[in-house]
Design a protein around this motif. Sequence first.
Motif, PDB file in Angstrom:
ATOM      1  N   ARG A 160      52.195   4.052 160.548  1.00  0.00           N
ATOM      2  CA  ARG A 160      51.357   5.251 160.630  1.00  0.00           C
ATOM      3  C   ARG A 160      52.178   6.495 160.977  1.00  0.00           C
ATOM      4  NH1 ARG A 160      45.916   3.824 160.933  1.00  0.00           N
ATOM      5  NH2 ARG A 160      45.369   5.682 162.119  1.00  0.00           N
ATOM      6  N   THR A 161      53.382   6.543 160.416  1.00  0.00           N
ATOM      7  CA  THR A 161      54.213   7.743 160.522  1.00  0.00           C
ATOM      8  C   THR A 161      54.657   8.157 159.119  1.00  0.00           C
ATOM      9  OG1 THR A 161      56.286   6.534 160.802  1.00  0.00           O
ATOM     10  CG2 THR A 161      55.046   7.078 162.798  1.00  0.00           C
ATOM     11  N   GLN A 236      53.412  11.782 163.212  1.00  0.00           N
ATOM     12  CA  GLN A 236      52.599  10.600 163.501  1.00  0.00           C
ATOM     13  C   GLN A 236      51.125  10.917 163.293  1.00  0.00           C
ATOM     14  OE1 GLN A 236      53.231   9.507 167.578  1.00  0.00           O
ATOM     15  NE2 GLN A 236      52.350  11.385 168.397  1.00  0.00           N
ATOM     16  N   ASP A 238      48.590   9.407 164.999  1.00  0.00           N
ATOM     17  CA  ASP A 238      47.820   9.251 166.228  1.00  0.00           C
ATOM     18  C   ASP A 238      47.711  10.609 166.918  1.00  0.00           C
ATOM     19  OD1 ASP A 238      46.653   8.618 168.625  1.00  0.00           O
ATOM     20  OD2 ASP A 238      48.069   7.036 169.153  1.00  0.00           O
ATOM     21  N   THR A 240      45.742  11.274 169.500  1.00  0.00           N
ATOM     22  CA  THR A 240      45.244  11.127 170.861  1.00  0.00           C
ATOM     23  C   THR A 240      46.122  11.870 171.862  1.00  0.00           C
ATOM     24  OG1 THR A 240      44.480   8.901 170.288  1.00  0.00           O
ATOM     25  CG2 THR A 240      44.572   9.460 172.627  1.00  0.00           C
ATOM     26  N   TYR A 242      47.126  11.503 175.228  1.00  0.00           N
ATOM     27  CA  TYR A 242      47.023  10.408 176.180  1.00  0.00           C
ATOM     28  C   TYR A 242      46.907  10.871 177.625  1.00  0.00           C
ATOM     29  CZ  TYR A 242      47.891   7.112 172.427  1.00  0.00           C
ATOM     30  OH  TYR A 242      47.762   6.373 171.277  1.00  0.00           O
TER      31      TYR A 242
END
Length: 254
Positions: A160-161, A236, A238, A240, A242
């Motif tokens: 997922r990059t 990336q 993602d 999110t 964090y």
Amino acid sequence: MRILLTNDDGIHAPGLKVLEEIARQFSDDIWICAPSEEQSGAGHSLTLTRPVRLQTHGERRFAVTGTPTDSVMMALRTVMPAPPDIILSGVNRGANLADDITYSGTVSAAIEGALAGVRAIAFSQVYAREGMGDDVPFGAAREWGAKVLAKLIDAPMAERTLINVNFPALPPEEVKGIRVVRQGFHDYSRGTIVEGRDPRGYRYFWFGLDPIEHTLDHGTDLEAIEDGYIAVTPLQLDLTHYSTIGILAERFAD
């Protein structure tokens, strides 16, 4: 090696021809599936409100009446007999730097590849001024593209990059080299909206294109291009944040 080529400037775009020249230095198993018309600024949009049609433009060469995301999905699910080893998107006419990548159909085509688990790289050619149309010079991308791809084609990449590559608006002999850098950030207030009136007297608006501004942050794609380097940026999927999870979780704890 099976390579899928796509873009957001359309099946007939000169940058796609440059990308094909680059790709054929690595393989003869080249497939092309790109939008039938320009889709710049389409982002990661998917066509859901009308049918998408597939057009054949020769052996292993297809156009889709939709977005770059549509094109990659059609290639992976309908056109190709097996998944490609790598997806190359571009070479875009214009920069895809900093947070402008969120609008980019070129980068979004690579995002769709990454979502499907396929290695994906986006290529863009920065140009020096507005209004150049098809006169945008692709010399830097043409001369340096294979050198960049040779280093990336089998480089380790996490799931997922994807990789975003921008070539500076310079003749190839003036390019200083390659920098691996992080994504920069624009000043959002820089945008302009150009207003006019059509022959019937009704107002219309164009979103203006502004020159890339300097950034105070070092090690960014904006700085690399400004300094005359090719910018290579790993991205990336993602999104999110964090460090905020714990803060929000405390608020909902009771």
